[in-house]
Design an enzyme around this catalytic site. Sequence first.
Site, PDB file in Angstrom:
ATOM      1  N   VAL A   1      -8.211   7.676 -20.377  1.00  0.00           N
ATOM      2  CA  VAL A   1      -7.289   6.394 -20.632  1.00  0.00           C
ATOM      3  C   VAL A   1      -8.533   5.249 -20.766  1.00  0.00           C
ATOM      4  CG1 VAL A   1      -5.358   4.687 -20.621  1.00  0.00           C
ATOM      5  CG2 VAL A   1      -4.976   7.180 -20.633  1.00  0.00           C
TER       6      VAL A   1
ATOM      7  N   LYS B   1      -1.326  16.000  -9.678  1.00  0.00           N
ATOM      8  CA  LYS B   1      -0.586  16.142 -10.796  1.00  0.00           C
ATOM      9  C   LYS B   1       0.057  16.789 -11.491  1.00  0.00           C
ATOM     10  CE  LYS B   1      -2.039  11.749 -11.489  1.00  0.00           C
ATOM     11  NZ  LYS B   1      -0.926  10.412 -11.536  1.00  0.00           N
TER      12      LYS B   1
ATOM     13  N   ASP C   1       1.003  -0.725   0.082  1.00  0.00           N
ATOM     14  CA  ASP C   1      -0.074   0.322   0.053  1.00  0.00           C
ATOM     15  C   ASP C   1       1.113   0.976  -0.397  1.00  0.00           C
ATOM     16  OD1 ASP C   1      -1.868   1.927   0.789  1.00  0.00           O
ATOM     17  OD2 ASP C   1      -2.771   1.574   1.709  1.00  0.00           O
TER      18      ASP C   1
ATOM     19  N   ASN D   1       3.616   5.116 -11.056  1.00  0.00           N
ATOM     20  CA  ASN D   1       2.437   5.223 -12.105  1.00  0.00           C
ATOM     21  C   ASN D   1       0.729   4.776 -11.310  1.00  0.00           C
ATOM     22  OD1 ASN D   1      -0.073   4.111 -14.622  1.00  0.00           O
ATOM     23  ND2 ASN D   1       0.371   2.747 -13.261  1.00  0.00           N
TER      24      ASN D   1
ATOM     25  N   TYR E   1      -7.332  16.369  -7.256  1.00  0.00           N
ATOM     26  CA  TYR E   1      -6.042  15.546  -8.007  1.00  0.00           C
ATOM     27  C   TYR E   1      -5.902  16.089  -9.066  1.00  0.00           C
ATOM     28  CZ  TYR E   1      -5.341  12.259 -11.803  1.00  0.00           C
ATOM     29  OH  TYR E   1      -4.665  11.056 -13.493  1.00  0.00           O
TER      30      TYR E   1
END
Length: 250
Positions: free
Chosen positions: A179, A150, A59, A82, A146
Amino acid sequence: MTTVLRGRKVLVTGGSSGIGAATTLALARRGCEVVVTGRDERALRAVAARTGARPLAADLGSPEGLARLVEEAGPPDVLINNAGLGWSGETETMPGTEVRRLLAVNLAAPVELTRMLLPAMRSRGGGHIVFVSSIATVGVGTEAVYSATKAGLRAFAAALRDELAGKHVAVTTVFPGAVRTPFFRRRGQEYTRSFPRMLPPEEVAERMLRAVERGEQECFLPRWLGLACRANGLLPGTFHRLSRWFGPTA
Ligand SMILES: NC(=O)c1ccc[n+]([C@@H]2O[C@H](COP(=O)([O-])OP(=O)(O)OC[C@H]3O[C@@H](n4cnc5c(N)ncnc54)[C@H](OP(=O)(O)O)[C@@H]3O)[C@@H](O)[C@H]2O)c1
């Protein structure tokens, strides 16, 4: 700095699903020795069975998980940061636990893994560090936290690249648009825009590895999203007015 992947040891985070699983397969086809990690042991075993990768469940949202991963995986030549998750909705309604989880997994974990693995990478003569960021770096409404994680990755990678100039460790940042992976279902909000169209994870994985092999610093997928990002830098007000027309999620 270009990197030959064949025969290299690669650590892929978030390899139990989506882009990470496709990347693990593409690396295995290039003859890499891959350590693949995520939390879902069953999914990891399935990826391992298809690719020959070594599965290691951890984790990344916990310091213990990070420490155990670094110890058990051993030093890689290439680190692919990733793993990540999304959250969609008005920021004022976002639970604090979710805020902390996104910051921990999307931003703190790649920073910590890099910090912990870099010394061994350098002492082995060099390497390559990859960050999977997102086009959300431009700042997407209802994805504020989010977007911040990023954008943080982009800045961290750029600073690291400066620090590592001439030290045989390359840094590549990848900025995918949408994606086709379980990402949207998992965050509880499907992708509803008709544009940009969703890319298959296999295409993203292949382009990411080619960017590593060519030594590209930043790679937008699809490529034209790089122009959108530059337009946002030049005319942020106009950019955000236009992007709101395309719908609430990205
Ligand atoms: N899909 C898109 O449209 C899109 C666009 C731009 C950028 N991205 C980025 O691409 C990356 C991969 O996403 P994806 O689309 O492939 O999504 P995905 O299919 O949901 O995969 C996410 C991966 O992250 C791992 N992960 C999540 N929380 C974790 C934790 N606490 N500890 C360890 N691993 C964890 C998951 O593993 P477990 O479930 O096994 O823990 C899974 O392997 C993410 O960073 C995402 O932000 C995606």
